[in-house]
Design a protein around this motif. Sequence first.
Motif, PDB file in Angstrom:
ATOM      1  N   ALA A  51      47.046  43.144  44.918  1.00 15.74           N
ATOM      2  CA  ALA A  51      46.079  43.745  45.618  1.00 15.74           C
ATOM      3  C   ALA A  51      46.525  44.796  46.442  1.00 15.74           C
ATOM      4  O   ALA A  51      45.835  45.701  46.750  1.00 15.74           O
ATOM      5  N   GLN A  52      47.880  44.987  46.970  1.00 16.67           N
ATOM      6  CA  GLN A  52      48.230  46.042  47.447  1.00 16.67           C
ATOM      7  C   GLN A  52      48.704  47.208  46.446  1.00 16.67           C
ATOM      8  O   GLN A  52      48.419  48.292  47.270  1.00 16.67           O
ATOM      9  N   GLY A 112      46.606  47.807  44.034  1.00 17.48           N
ATOM     10  CA  GLY A 112      45.062  48.252  43.641  1.00 17.48           C
ATOM     11  C   GLY A 112      45.111  47.899  42.138  1.00 17.48           C
ATOM     12  O   GLY A 112      44.347  48.472  41.418  1.00 17.48           O
ATOM     13  N   ASP A 155      46.188  46.388  52.707  1.00 21.23           N
ATOM     14  CA  ASP A 155      45.566  45.549  51.770  1.00 21.23           C
ATOM     15  C   ASP A 155      46.189  44.030  51.648  1.00 21.23           C
ATOM     16  O   ASP A 155      46.044  43.724  50.287  1.00 21.23           O
TER      17      ASP A 155
END
Length: 216
Positions: free
Chosen positions: A37-38, A40, A210
Motif C-alpha cells: 500500500a505504501q 503503490g 498511505d
Amino acid sequence: THCISSAASDVYKRQDMYRLYEFASSGNCYKLRLAMAQLGVPFERVEKDITRGETRSDDFLAINPNGRIPVLVTPEGRALPESNAALWYLARDSQLMPVDAFEQAQVLQWMFFEQYNHEPNIATSHYWLHVLGEPEKYADALQEKQQKGHEALAVMERHLQAEPFFVGGRYSIADIALYAYTHVADQGGFSLQDYPAIRAWLGRVKTQPDYVAMLD
C-alpha cells in the motif's frame, strides 16, 4: 483487489500484478499489505484460512511446500514464501530501504530479531488467544510466551527511547516487520502500558503516508 480463488497450476504463469496468499488476521501477511500500500504496488489477495487447513492442500503445497502463509507471487509468476524475504524484495531500491549498506544490515538485524525473539512469542500468543480463542488449552505455554515476549518488547523499548524508528532515524521495513504484531500485542495478552517509547513509535507508524490498518 480481491481474488476469490486461483488454481495452483496458474501460479507460475505471468499475471498483471502481485498476488498475495494470506490470512487476514496474520501480522506476517499484514506486513506485505502495508508495504505494498505504501509503495503503490497493485496486488490481489487470495485468502487461505489456516484454521481450516487450507494451506495444507495439495494445490497450496505446490505453491509453498512449507504449507505456510504469506506467499507473494510476482507478476512474472515466481512464488516467494516467508514474510520478511518478501518484504525485503518489495522494498529494494525504495524509500522503505536505506541506501547505506550498514543500515541495510541493521534492517536485517531487526527483521531477524522479529522472527527469532518477537514473533514466536507475541504472534503465537495472538494466534492462541485472538484467532483460536483457546486460553485454557494453552495456559501453561502462554506463561513462557509472556515472559519471552516481554523480554523482546524491553529490547525494543530501550532502542526506541533514543531513536524515532529502528534504523537510521527514518521509517523502513524494519519498522513494518516489528509493527505488525506489536500494534496488536494486547490481543495476545501483552499490555504496552509500561512501554511508552513503543506506544509513541506505534503512533508515528500510523501517521506514515498511505498507512492501512490490519483489517482494512
